[in-house]
Design a protein around this motif. Sequence first.
Motif, PDB file in Angstrom:
ATOM      1  N   ARG A  75       6.650  13.134  -4.085  1.00 26.12           N
ATOM      2  CA  ARG A  75       5.805  12.837  -5.184  1.00 26.12           C
ATOM      3  C   ARG A  75       4.231  13.090  -4.506  1.00 26.12           C
ATOM      4  NH1 ARG A  75       8.448   7.411  -7.654  1.00 26.12           N
ATOM      5  NH2 ARG A  75      10.309   8.543  -8.989  1.00 26.12           N
ATOM      6  N   ALA A  76       3.443  13.268  -5.696  1.00 27.20           N
ATOM      7  CA  ALA A  76       1.859  13.125  -5.248  1.00 27.20           C
ATOM      8  C   ALA A  76       1.445  11.831  -5.106  1.00 27.20           C
ATOM      9  CB  ALA A  76       1.237  13.988  -6.484  1.00 27.20           C
ATOM     10  N   SER A  77       1.718  11.164  -6.216  1.00 27.04           N
ATOM     11  CA  SER A  77       1.518   9.578  -6.097  1.00 27.04           C
ATOM     12  C   SER A  77       2.656   8.809  -6.851  1.00 27.04           C
ATOM     13  CB  SER A  77       0.152   9.409  -6.652  1.00 27.04           C
ATOM     14  OG  SER A  77      -0.962   9.719  -5.578  1.00 27.04           O
ATOM     15  N   GLY A  78       3.204   8.173  -6.453  1.00 29.55           N
ATOM     16  CA  GLY A  78       4.112   7.615  -7.323  1.00 29.55           C
ATOM     17  C   GLY A  78       5.004   6.409  -6.817  1.00 29.55           C
ATOM     18  N   VAL A  79       4.157   5.634  -6.249  1.00 30.85           N
ATOM     19  CA  VAL A  79       5.020   4.472  -5.498  1.00 30.85           C
ATOM     20  C   VAL A  79       5.316   3.390  -6.692  1.00 30.85           C
ATOM     21  CG1 VAL A  79       4.576   2.242  -3.997  1.00 30.85           C
ATOM     22  CG2 VAL A  79       3.641   4.497  -3.351  1.00 30.85           C
ATOM     23  N   PRO A  80       6.743   2.968  -7.107  1.00 30.58           N
ATOM     24  CA  PRO A  80       7.109   2.247  -8.003  1.00 30.58           C
ATOM     25  C   PRO A  80       6.961   0.971  -7.835  1.00 30.58           C
ATOM     26  CG  PRO A  80       8.874   3.294  -6.988  1.00 30.58           C
ATOM     27  CD  PRO A  80       7.709   3.768  -6.153  1.00 30.58           C
ATOM     28  N   VAL A  81       5.799   0.372  -7.799  1.00 27.93           N
ATOM     29  CA  VAL A  81       5.894  -1.076  -7.132  1.00 27.93           C
ATOM     30  C   VAL A  81       6.480  -2.226  -8.372  1.00 27.93           C
ATOM     31  CG1 VAL A  81       3.932  -2.957  -6.919  1.00 27.93           C
ATOM     32  CG2 VAL A  81       3.560  -0.491  -6.183  1.00 27.93           C
ATOM     33  N   GLY A  82       6.204  -1.583  -9.553  1.00 32.66           N
ATOM     34  CA  GLY A  82       7.098  -2.591 -10.632  1.00 32.66           C
ATOM     35  C   GLY A  82       6.767  -3.805 -10.678  1.00 32.66           C
ATOM     36  N   ALA A  83       7.409  -4.759 -11.119  1.00 29.72           N
ATOM     37  CA  ALA A  83       7.099  -6.195 -11.210  1.00 29.72           C
ATOM     38  C   ALA A  83       7.106  -7.012  -9.822  1.00 29.72           C
ATOM     39  CB  ALA A  83       8.103  -6.863 -11.934  1.00 29.72           C
ATOM     40  N   GLY A  84       6.888  -5.969  -8.957  1.00 38.87           N
ATOM     41  CA  GLY A  84       6.912  -6.792  -7.229  1.00 38.87           C
ATOM     42  C   GLY A  84       7.910  -6.457  -6.333  1.00 38.87           C
ATOM     43  N   TRP A  85       9.151  -6.393  -6.929  1.00 37.44           N
ATOM     44  CA  TRP A  85      10.433  -6.260  -5.880  1.00 37.44           C
ATOM     45  C   TRP A  85      10.729  -5.086  -5.574  1.00 37.44           C
ATOM     46  CZ3 TRP A  85      14.119  -2.933  -7.166  1.00 37.44           C
ATOM     47  CH2 TRP A  85      14.125  -2.509  -8.498  1.00 37.44           C
ATOM     48  N   PHE A  86      10.169  -3.943  -6.178  1.00 39.51           N
ATOM     49  CA  PHE A  86      10.458  -2.550  -5.866  1.00 39.51           C
ATOM     50  C   PHE A  86      10.112  -2.214  -4.348  1.00 39.51           C
ATOM     51  CE2 PHE A  86      12.191   0.539  -8.941  1.00 39.51           C
ATOM     52  CZ  PHE A  86      12.478   1.310  -8.078  1.00 39.51           C
ATOM     53  N   THR A  87       9.023  -2.785  -3.824  1.00 43.13           N
ATOM     54  CA  THR A  87       8.356  -2.392  -2.575  1.00 43.13           C
ATOM     55  C   THR A  87       8.796  -3.589  -1.636  1.00 43.13           C
ATOM     56  OG1 THR A  87       6.224  -3.097  -3.127  1.00 43.13           O
ATOM     57  CG2 THR A  87       6.915  -0.824  -3.349  1.00 43.13           C
ATOM     58  N   GLN A  88       9.750  -4.435  -1.944  1.00 43.30           N
ATOM     59  CA  GLN A  88      10.235  -5.550  -1.017  1.00 43.30           C
ATOM     60  C   GLN A  88      11.553  -5.187  -0.332  1.00 43.30           C
ATOM     61  OE1 GLN A  88       7.677  -7.862  -0.164  1.00 43.30           O
ATOM     62  NE2 GLN A  88       6.369  -6.647  -1.536  1.00 43.30           N
ATOM     63  N   ARG A  89      11.609  -5.214   0.751  1.00 46.94           N
ATOM     64  CA  ARG A  89      12.855  -4.828   1.471  1.00 46.94           C
ATOM     65  C   ARG A  89      14.162  -5.451   1.057  1.00 46.94           C
ATOM     66  NH1 ARG A  89      14.087  -0.996   4.669  1.00 46.94           N
ATOM     67  NH2 ARG A  89      11.949  -0.692   5.229  1.00 46.94           N
ATOM     68  N   ALA A  90      13.582  -6.933   1.021  1.00 45.60           N
ATOM     69  CA  ALA A  90      14.769  -7.896   0.454  1.00 45.60           C
ATOM     70  C   ALA A  90      15.377  -7.931  -0.640  1.00 45.60           C
ATOM     71  CB  ALA A  90      14.288  -9.315   0.831  1.00 45.60           C
ATOM     72  N   LEU A  91      14.429  -7.200  -1.636  1.00 42.47           N
ATOM     73  CA  LEU A  91      14.952  -7.132  -2.973  1.00 42.47           C
ATOM     74  C   LEU A  91      15.307  -5.951  -3.398  1.00 42.47           C
ATOM     75  CD1 LEU A  91      12.082  -9.331  -4.535  1.00 42.47           C
ATOM     76  CD2 LEU A  91      14.396 -10.129  -3.856  1.00 42.47           C
ATOM     77  N   ALA A  92      14.948  -4.768  -2.791  1.00 45.38           N
ATOM     78  CA  ALA A  92      14.945  -3.324  -3.023  1.00 45.38           C
ATOM     79  C   ALA A  92      15.863  -2.630  -2.229  1.00 45.38           C
ATOM     80  CB  ALA A  92      13.585  -2.641  -3.150  1.00 45.38           C
ATOM     81  N   GLY A  93      16.224  -3.184  -1.026  1.00 45.44           N
ATOM     82  CA  GLY A  93      16.880  -2.643   0.020  1.00 45.44           C
ATOM     83  C   GLY A  93      16.383  -1.537   0.738  1.00 45.44           C
ATOM     84  N   GLY A  94      15.051  -1.240   0.529  1.00 45.00           N
ATOM     85  CA  GLY A  94      14.678  -0.124   1.206  1.00 45.00           C
ATOM     86  C   GLY A  94      13.644   0.660   0.340  1.00 45.00           C
ATOM     87  N   GLY A  95      13.077   1.676   0.653  1.00 47.35           N
ATOM     88  CA  GLY A  95      12.068   2.354  -0.056  1.00 47.35           C
ATOM     89  C   GLY A  95      12.467   3.630  -0.777  1.00 47.35           C
ATOM     90  N   ALA A  96      11.580   4.857  -0.441  1.00 45.71           N
ATOM     91  CA  ALA A  96      11.856   6.012  -0.964  1.00 45.71           C
ATOM     92  C   ALA A  96      13.449   6.626  -0.664  1.00 45.71           C
ATOM     93  CB  ALA A  96      10.881   7.206  -0.592  1.00 45.71           C
ATOM     94  N   LEU A  97      14.040   6.195   0.516  1.00 43.88           N
ATOM     95  CA  LEU A  97      15.346   6.631   0.853  1.00 43.88           C
ATOM     96  C   LEU A  97      16.380   6.365  -0.174  1.00 43.88           C
ATOM     97  CD1 LEU A  97      16.959   7.906   2.502  1.00 43.88           C
ATOM     98  CD2 LEU A  97      17.147   6.226   3.976  1.00 43.88           C
ATOM     99  N   VAL A  98      16.258   4.767  -0.381  1.00 47.39           N
ATOM    100  CA  VAL A  98      16.964   4.308  -1.585  1.00 47.39           C
ATOM    101  C   VAL A  98      16.767   4.641  -2.717  1.00 47.39           C
ATOM    102  CG1 VAL A  98      17.591   1.864  -2.316  1.00 47.39           C
ATOM    103  CG2 VAL A  98      17.708   2.092   0.019  1.00 47.39           C
ATOM    104  N   ASP A  99      15.519   4.639  -3.052  1.00 43.64           N
ATOM    105  CA  ASP A  99      15.175   5.080  -4.487  1.00 43.64           C
ATOM    106  C   ASP A  99      15.426   6.541  -4.687  1.00 43.64           C
ATOM    107  OD1 ASP A  99      14.155   4.778  -7.096  1.00 43.64           O
ATOM    108  OD2 ASP A  99      12.116   5.512  -6.494  1.00 43.64           O
ATOM    109  N   LEU A 100      14.822   7.528  -4.088  1.00 40.18           N
ATOM    110  CA  LEU A 100      14.969   8.947  -4.325  1.00 40.18           C
ATOM    111  C   LEU A 100      16.014   9.625  -3.621  1.00 40.18           C
ATOM    112  CD1 LEU A 100      11.211   9.993  -4.089  1.00 40.18           C
ATOM    113  CD2 LEU A 100      12.312   8.875  -6.088  1.00 40.18           C
ATOM    114  N   GLY A 101      16.232   8.956  -2.531  1.00 38.73           N
ATOM    115  CA  GLY A 101      17.420   9.630  -1.410  1.00 38.73           C
ATOM    116  C   GLY A 101      18.806   9.550  -2.286  1.00 38.73           C
TER     117      GLY A 101
END
Length: 387
Positions: free
Chosen positions: A166-192
């Motif tokens: 992505r050019a710019s597309g960090v999916p912060v959302g309500a706050g959990w999306f970029t917290q490892r304990a809640l999302a499980g990881g970042g771009a690898l979990v989401d896009l991977g």
Amino acid sequence: MPTSTKSPSGSVPRRPTRVAVVGMGWAGRSIWLPRLSRHAAYELVAAVDPAPEARAAAAETGLAPRVLGDPDELTPETVDLVVVAVPNHLHAPVACRLLARGLAVFVEKPVCLTPAEAEQLAAAEAAGGGTLLAGSAARYRADVAALHEQAASLGRLRHIGLSWVRASGVPVGAGWFTQRALAGGGALVDLGWHLLDTALPLLGEPDFAQVAGSVSDDFVNDRARRAAWRAGDGAAARHSDVEDTARAFLVTSGGVAVSLLASWASHERYDATTIRVEGSAGVASLRCTFGFSPHREAGPELTVRRNGDVEAIALPEEPVGAEYVRQLDALPGLLADPASRGAAMAEIRAVIGAIHRCYASKPAAEERPPVPAGKSARRRGGKEPQR
């Protein structure tokens, strides 16, 4: 709402699949409720979320006749299928609860966050009698299907290159999306997960003999890099502790190499997804843009190269998000097929196993103070960092 639909044979009428959606965040309200409410094969019976504000937002859409606060209010007598659209860390726990009570469940990526959660899902499906359906909508894109068709003519499979940048597309959302304990990881979990899922029909049930991964977080805490198309993304202010970019290289026990690049933000102008399939008799390359981002490539392009000759494959035009409708087209047939029980687990284990090993293999990050622009580490009296 229609009262009946045709069976796959077109001869036996049957009632629509009664469906509920659990989780009224962005995905629940923006992806699932509208498409389910318009789809002739479904009767949307309920929206579920424990948060009062989320229930209020769901009620305002007017799409679900009932808005509930607890998934336990759903029963096999009133619901045929439950779509789980809760935050990542709740995917497996919520799905396990529903499966254990005999309900059929659909969970999109990431279906679970650890191999242990995958085994919990398998046990809940076996014990409760429900069916677990899972997968990524990306596999249902028309251009991805065309790539898979071309791959059959490429001879022996040698390499698959998977990239979503992505050019710019960090999916912060309500706050959990970029917290490892809640999302499980970042771009690898989401896009991977999307990327690996598109490769599975070509790999079969892969046994990865070798896995190496690396991650970086150059953009994830830059507010200007957030996904502007994601409603509510301006709410979160916490420091993110996940990666925005992941790079991995995997080799199956049969010798097929898989390279993967997943990035929420970059120095590119547009979001682009590339899948390159190399075989002994040719190479097929698809370039497109997955997802809902407005920073898109002009249109998908699929080419096949053989012995220096390049053939452009015609692709149908379709609206953004059409793959989700096509996925919904398929779910009732899968739900009605007894062979679907337990079938999803092989692919779930393969994907979460690969992701888990990528994270486990990444080198430990070396903490260094930031270098001011225009100054090198050597000029500050230290050694230049190794690259």
